[in-house]
Write an enzyme that holds these catalytic residues in place. Sequence first.
Site, PDB file in Angstrom:
ATOM      1  N   HIS A  37      47.039  41.512  45.805  1.00  0.00           N
ATOM      2  CA  HIS A  37      45.746  40.903  45.467  1.00  0.00           C
ATOM      3  C   HIS A  37      44.961  41.747  44.468  1.00  0.00           C
ATOM      4  O   HIS A  37      43.971  41.277  43.906  1.00  0.00           O
ATOM      5  CB  HIS A  37      44.921  40.688  46.743  1.00  0.00           C
ATOM      6  CG  HIS A  37      44.167  39.401  46.753  1.00  0.00           C
ATOM      7  ND1 HIS A  37      43.722  38.779  45.610  1.00  0.00           N
ATOM      8  CD2 HIS A  37      43.789  38.592  47.785  1.00  0.00           C
ATOM      9  CE1 HIS A  37      43.086  37.660  45.931  1.00  0.00           C
ATOM     10  NE2 HIS A  37      43.131  37.520  47.238  1.00  0.00           N
ATOM     11  N   ASP A  88      45.499  36.763  41.606  1.00  0.00           N
ATOM     12  CA  ASP A  88      44.469  35.970  42.271  1.00  0.00           C
ATOM     13  C   ASP A  88      45.106  34.915  43.161  1.00  0.00           C
ATOM     14  O   ASP A  88      46.218  34.430  42.881  1.00  0.00           O
ATOM     15  CB  ASP A  88      43.562  35.292  41.237  1.00  0.00           C
ATOM     16  CG  ASP A  88      42.743  36.288  40.431  1.00  0.00           C
ATOM     17  OD1 ASP A  88      42.450  37.371  40.971  1.00  0.00           O
ATOM     18  OD2 ASP A  88      42.399  35.981  39.272  1.00  0.00           O
TER      19      ASP A  88
END
Length: 423
Positions: free
Chosen positions: A395, A399
């Site tokens: 992450h 995204d």
Amino acid sequence: MGTHVIKMPDIGEGIAEVELSQWHVKVGDLVVEDQVLADVMTDKAMVDIPSPVHGKVIALGGQPGEVMAVGSVLISIEVEGAGNLKESAAPTAVKEAPAAPKVEAVVESKSAAAAPRPAAVCQGPMVAREADERPLASPAVRKHALDLGIQLRLVRGSGPAGRVLHDDLEAYLAQGQSNASAPVAAAYAQRNDEEQIQVIGMRRKIAQRMQDATQRAAHFSYVEEIDVTAIEELRAHLNEKHGASRGKLTLLPFLVRALVVALRDFPQMNARYDDEAQVITRLGAVHVGVATQSDVGLMVPVVRHAEARSLWDNAAEISRLANAARNGKASRDELSGSTITLTSLGALGGIVSTPVLNLPEVAIVGVNKIVERPMVVKGQVVIRKMMNLSSSFDHRVVDGMDAALFIQAIRGLIEQPATLFVE
């Protein structure tokens, strides 16, 4: 008689020290030229150390789990003639590796994901082996023993150097059948034995990499259901038509092809993240790591330039690399350099999993098992072959929306397999 001293060799790539993973000999053993003496572990691969001479082992220079410098004394062998001791500095303290601790009973342990297996009806005569001694056997024999619920360390091998053969497994079961009248209550006897297993070699490297990955990367997973009915029909058709001449296809080469095509629109997934330098490197080449279980643990051989390979070429390379990894023959180059990883447990894949990233990569695609389920298609309830993709992403780089779109792109390609080959 003389002494031939074998030093820890320079394995290359600037490696100054390696971990002694396992001895295949002990003091007093007679060895022949090219016989494997020990396994050593580098940062990338397990390496066999063969004997350059015939002779008798007189001293071992380290213990399993010990980190040894390149050039340090590994083993001393008594040989005919003068040996090489004059040219090689003798060790100040050459020691024999200690015997493994004895336990009342040893139970082979497998990962929690291992499939249920039928237990052997009964056991034949046991063979005395040390708790950590690894019997010689081919991968096929090991798989056969696993299916039968037999501990290989208890089976007497009739092959060269005591290698366990398929016939030995059958003989073990047949001898055990004669003891079928043993009290059933023995299966319910209370047990208090314990076994301590040192985390060394490949297992230690795996533990370190998994810990490092989970501590450094911000993992998140995304699961999507895919209808694989059409692609399974295509696979069956291609195998029937071309299997004899080109080789059988599994689902994996189709998934590799889907990755290659989807990555054209999502290049941020085919990347490595150097979190120390704070640099993301996106790569045009698609080097797919294919997670493979071996006797020494999880290994990730790499299909290089999957984007330039045909369906059958990828299939052949996946098969070749998987066999090399399972047999401990994969080279350092074959186990490094991946840009994205594909992991599958096949029929053991379960419904959902949460794969751990193969750092410094930023994406890993996990394949779950195929099951037939009733589905509603155009208002009709029909039986379809369904499979989940359980994938994880970093992450810090990827995204959530991009990850979802990427997996949806793969889903579209798999459910409409003709689009895999439309340019």
